[in-house]
Write a protein that holds these residues in place. Structure first.
Motif, PDB file in Angstrom:
ATOM      1  N   LEU A  62       0.886  -1.164   0.000  1.00 27.80           N
ATOM      2  CA  LEU A  62       0.000   0.000   0.000  1.00 27.80           C
ATOM      3  C   LEU A  62       0.920   1.209   0.000  1.00 27.80           C
ATOM      4  CD1 LEU A  62      -2.557   1.687   0.347  1.00 27.80           C
ATOM      5  CD2 LEU A  62      -2.506   1.134   2.769  1.00 27.80           C
ATOM      6  N   HIS A  63       0.908   1.933  -1.109  1.00 33.26           N
ATOM      7  CA  HIS A  63       1.846   3.046  -1.286  1.00 33.26           C
ATOM      8  C   HIS A  63       1.083   4.332  -1.564  1.00 33.26           C
ATOM      9  CE1 HIS A  63       5.735   4.808  -2.252  1.00 33.26           C
ATOM     10  NE2 HIS A  63       5.132   5.415  -3.256  1.00 33.26           N
ATOM     11  N   VAL A  64       1.521   5.408  -0.934  1.00 32.18           N
ATOM     12  CA  VAL A  64       1.036   6.756  -1.233  1.00 32.18           C
ATOM     13  C   VAL A  64       2.262   7.570  -1.634  1.00 32.18           C
ATOM     14  CG1 VAL A  64      -0.951   6.627   0.317  1.00 32.18           C
ATOM     15  CG2 VAL A  64       1.206   7.527   1.179  1.00 32.18           C
ATOM     16  N   ASP A  78      -4.293 -10.200   5.875  1.00 36.28           N
ATOM     17  CA  ASP A  78      -5.735 -10.352   6.063  1.00 36.28           C
ATOM     18  C   ASP A  78      -6.392  -9.122   5.451  1.00 36.28           C
ATOM     19  OD1 ASP A  78      -5.892 -12.807   7.437  1.00 36.28           O
ATOM     20  OD2 ASP A  78      -5.253 -11.834   9.283  1.00 36.28           O
ATOM     21  N   ALA A  79      -7.319  -9.335   4.523  1.00 30.64           N
ATOM     22  CA  ALA A  79      -7.987  -8.227   3.836  1.00 30.64           C
ATOM     23  C   ALA A  79      -9.484  -8.500   3.766  1.00 30.64           C
ATOM     24  CB  ALA A  79      -7.422  -8.065   2.423  1.00 30.64           C
ATOM     25  N   TRP A  80     -10.278  -7.484   4.109  1.00 27.21           N
ATOM     26  CA  TRP A  80     -11.728  -7.578   4.046  1.00 27.21           C
ATOM     27  C   TRP A  80     -12.253  -6.331   3.385  1.00 27.21           C
ATOM     28  CZ3 TRP A  80      -8.926  -8.108   8.530  1.00 27.21           C
ATOM     29  CH2 TRP A  80      -8.859  -9.396   9.073  1.00 27.21           C
ATOM     30  N   GLU A  81     -13.076  -6.502   2.365  1.00 28.12           N
ATOM     31  CA  GLU A  81     -13.712  -5.338   1.750  1.00 28.12           C
ATOM     32  C   GLU A  81     -14.824  -4.839   2.654  1.00 28.12           C
ATOM     33  OE1 GLU A  81     -13.400  -4.629  -2.812  1.00 28.12           O
ATOM     34  OE2 GLU A  81     -14.612  -6.400  -2.438  1.00 28.12           O
ATOM     35  N   LEU A  82     -15.003  -3.529   2.675  1.00 28.77           N
ATOM     36  CA  LEU A  82     -16.092  -2.933   3.438  1.00 28.77           C
ATOM     37  C   LEU A  82     -17.415  -3.365   2.817  1.00 28.77           C
ATOM     38  CD1 LEU A  82     -14.645   0.665   3.829  1.00 28.77           C
ATOM     39  CD2 LEU A  82     -14.523  -1.214   5.468  1.00 28.77           C
ATOM     40  N   LEU A  90      -6.972  -3.681   5.725  1.00 29.09           N
ATOM     41  CA  LEU A  90      -5.781  -4.512   5.536  1.00 29.09           C
ATOM     42  C   LEU A  90      -5.064  -4.683   6.870  1.00 29.09           C
ATOM     43  CD1 LEU A  90      -4.467  -2.602   2.413  1.00 29.09           C
ATOM     44  CD2 LEU A  90      -5.588  -4.819   2.396  1.00 29.09           C
ATOM     45  N   THR A  91      -4.724  -5.918   7.210  1.00 28.01           N
ATOM     46  CA  THR A  91      -3.988  -6.210   8.432  1.00 28.01           C
ATOM     47  C   THR A  91      -2.877  -7.195   8.114  1.00 28.01           C
ATOM     48  OG1 THR A  91      -5.958  -5.924   9.796  1.00 28.01           O
ATOM     49  CG2 THR A  91      -4.155  -7.151  10.777  1.00 28.01           C
ATOM     50  N   HIS A 102       0.082  -4.272  11.661  1.00 29.22           N
ATOM     51  CA  HIS A 102      -0.448  -2.948  11.360  1.00 29.22           C
ATOM     52  C   HIS A 102      -1.796  -3.120  10.662  1.00 29.22           C
ATOM     53  CE1 HIS A 102       0.396   1.154   9.268  1.00 29.22           C
ATOM     54  NE2 HIS A 102      -0.254   1.319  10.398  1.00 29.22           N
ATOM     55  N   THR A 103      -2.791  -2.326  11.049  1.00 28.16           N
ATOM     56  CA  THR A 103      -4.114  -2.363  10.425  1.00 28.16           C
ATOM     57  C   THR A 103      -4.461  -0.984   9.897  1.00 28.16           C
ATOM     58  OG1 THR A 103      -4.861  -4.112  11.911  1.00 28.16           O
ATOM     59  CG2 THR A 103      -6.560  -2.845  10.791  1.00 28.16           C
ATOM     60  N   VAL A 104      -4.840  -0.924   8.623  1.00 29.30           N
ATOM     61  CA  VAL A 104      -5.253   0.329   7.996  1.00 29.30           C
ATOM     62  C   VAL A 104      -6.520   0.083   7.179  1.00 29.30           C
ATOM     63  CG1 VAL A 104      -2.923   1.302   7.863  1.00 29.30           C
ATOM     64  CG2 VAL A 104      -3.788  -0.040   5.969  1.00 29.30           C
ATOM     65  N   THR A 105      -7.240   1.161   6.908  1.00 30.29           N
ATOM     66  CA  THR A 105      -8.409   1.094   6.031  1.00 30.29           C
ATOM     67  C   THR A 105      -8.125   1.986   4.828  1.00 30.29           C
ATOM     68  OG1 THR A 105      -9.849   0.803   7.940  1.00 30.29           O
ATOM     69  CG2 THR A 105     -10.895   1.418   5.857  1.00 30.29           C
ATOM     70  N   ALA A 106      -8.205   1.403   3.640  1.00 31.01           N
ATOM     71  CA  ALA A 106      -7.941   2.139   2.400  1.00 31.01           C
ATOM     72  C   ALA A 106      -9.270   2.310   1.663  1.00 31.01           C
ATOM     73  CB  ALA A 106      -6.947   1.383   1.547  1.00 31.01           C
ATOM     74  N   PHE A 107      -9.598   3.548   1.312  1.00 32.54           N
ATOM     75  CA  PHE A 107     -10.828   3.857   0.599  1.00 32.54           C
ATOM     76  C   PHE A 107     -10.516   4.088  -0.860  1.00 32.54           C
ATOM     77  CE2 PHE A 107     -11.545   4.843   4.999  1.00 32.54           C
ATOM     78  CZ  PHE A 107     -12.827   4.370   5.220  1.00 32.54           C
TER      79      PHE A 107
END
Length: 112
Positions: A62-64, A78-82, A90-91, A102-107
């Motif tokens: 996951l890159h910005v 571990d990835a779950w779509e909203l 993403l975890t 690390h756990t983040v939410t990507a929109f």
């Protein structure tokens, strides 16, 4: 008609298995990200904007612009779509942070 029956009989991989993790990584690979949040002390903080999700070898990234927010092995992701399908949680053990989980939410960017 037989195609519908075959599709119903096809077994999907169970969450938590390597096959499921690889399938999710492939599904979200190449998606453009509007912004990324991280929950700290029950507060959602925006930690990045205008990024992308990518597979490189056996890693998921996951890159910005300017930094990598999450880099983990696909086998440990571990990835779950909203439910809204507007993003993904993403975890995984972050290789950029010495393996710290690390756990983040990507929109996703929404295109009309």
């Amino acid at each position: 008609m037989f195609e519908k029956i075959a599709k119903l009989l096809k077994k999907e991989p169970k969450p938590g298995t390597r096959a499921f993790r690889e399938q999710m990584a492939e599904k979200i690979n190449g998606r453009h990200i509007r912004y990324v949040t991280e929950r700290v002390d029950n507060v959602e903080n925006v930690i990045g904007r205008d990024g992308s999700l990518a597979i490189k070898g056996d890693e998921f990234i996951l890159h910005v612009p300017g930094k990598t927010l999450l880099r983990t092995k696909i086998a440990e992701l571990d990835a779950w779509e909203l439910l809204s399908k507007e993003g993904v949680v993403l975890t995984g053990p972050d290789l950029e942070r010495n393996g710290e989980v690390h756990t983040v939410t990507a929109f996703y960017v929404y295109y009309r």
